[in-house]
Design an enzyme around this catalytic site. Structure first.
Site, short mmCIF file in Angstrom:
data_model
loop_
_atom_site.label_atom_id
_atom_site.label_comp_id
_atom_site.label_asym_id
_atom_site.label_seq_id
_atom_site.Cartn_x
_atom_site.Cartn_y
_atom_site.Cartn_z
N GLY A 1 3.88 -16.24 16.34
CA GLY A 1 4.99 -15.95 15.87
C GLY A 1 6.44 -15.31 15.81
O GLY A 1 5.48 -13.79 15.27
N GLN B 1 12.32 -8.74 12.70
CA GLN B 1 10.99 -8.08 13.31
C GLN B 1 11.37 -7.43 14.65
O GLN B 1 10.25 -6.38 14.92
CB GLN B 1 9.79 -9.14 13.70
CG GLN B 1 8.66 -9.47 12.43
CD GLN B 1 7.39 -10.50 12.78
OE1 GLN B 1 7.77 -11.46 13.37
NE2 GLN B 1 6.97 -9.79 12.70
N LEU C 1 2.60 -9.10 13.43
CA LEU C 1 3.26 -7.51 14.31
C LEU C 1 3.37 -6.53 13.82
O LEU C 1 3.63 -5.54 14.19
CB LEU C 1 3.86 -8.57 15.69
CG LEU C 1 3.18 -9.32 16.11
CD1 LEU C 1 3.56 -9.88 16.85
CD2 LEU C 1 1.91 -9.48 16.89
#
Length: 186
Positions: free
Chosen positions: A45, A50, A97
């Site tokens: 995802g 991000q 992440l």
């Protein structure tokens, strides 16, 4: 195009993202870029904040989990709104992440109902449960300015403080490009 992943400490990760209006950006190309970025970082995802974009969009791809029910779980969510979260909360060790090399158990509701647009601006309202719901909840949190570490107890967050500070300074090992938080000028 593969974007660098914005890591812990960047203000974009703690800011509520804004809705996208049709025609404002090329959501089809951005979704292709986001999938490519996510796959290059071995994620399942990725939310727009991000990659440094404070817009309400995220992509998911459950296929790397190699579970039967995840085979077709490849979606783009634009301007999503979680309408309802139900079911018993269940724990699962999550990672991110933007917070590399840290995994912690997070409680989330088992089911959700969500309204969103796809890349052709078709509106959908769907229900998801189990791991699909969890992945959506994690990415949805990103567009709300919430990180999975925000769900931890204050004690657990204090224990991670040093590791999180190291991430914000680039003291980590990852096999994908990252964008470090801008240094504050004095």
């Amino acid at each position: 195009m593969i974007y660098p992943i914005v890591v812990y400490g960047d203000p974009v990760l703690k800011k509520r993202a804004v809705d996208i209006t049709p025609g404002e950006i090329d959501v089809k190309q951005l979704s292709v870029d986001m999938f490519e970025t996510m796959e290059g970082a071995h994620g399942i995802g990725l939310a727009a904040p991000q990659i440094g974009k404070s817009i309400r969009m995220f992509v998911v791809d459950g296929r790397p989990m190699e579970e039967k029910e995840m085979e077709d779980f490849v979606k783009v969510f634009i301007n999503p709104e979680i309408l309802e979260e139900t079911g018993e909360e269940w724990p699962f060790e999550e990672g991110c992440l933007s917070i590399p090399n840290i995994r912690e158990e997070v409680l989330r509701n088992a089911k959700l109902r969500i309204r969103y647009f796809d890349v052709d601006w078709n509106e959908h309202e769907e229900e998801f449960d189990g791991m699909k719901a969890r992945i959506i909840q994690h990415e949805y949190d990103h567009i709300e300015g919430i990180l999975f570490t925000d769900h931890l107890t204050p004690f657990k967050r204090r224990m991670l403080k040093g590791k999180l500070q190291n991430i914000s300074k680039g003291k980590m090992s990852v096999d994908y490009r990252v964008a470090l938080p801008a240094k504050k000028s004095l």
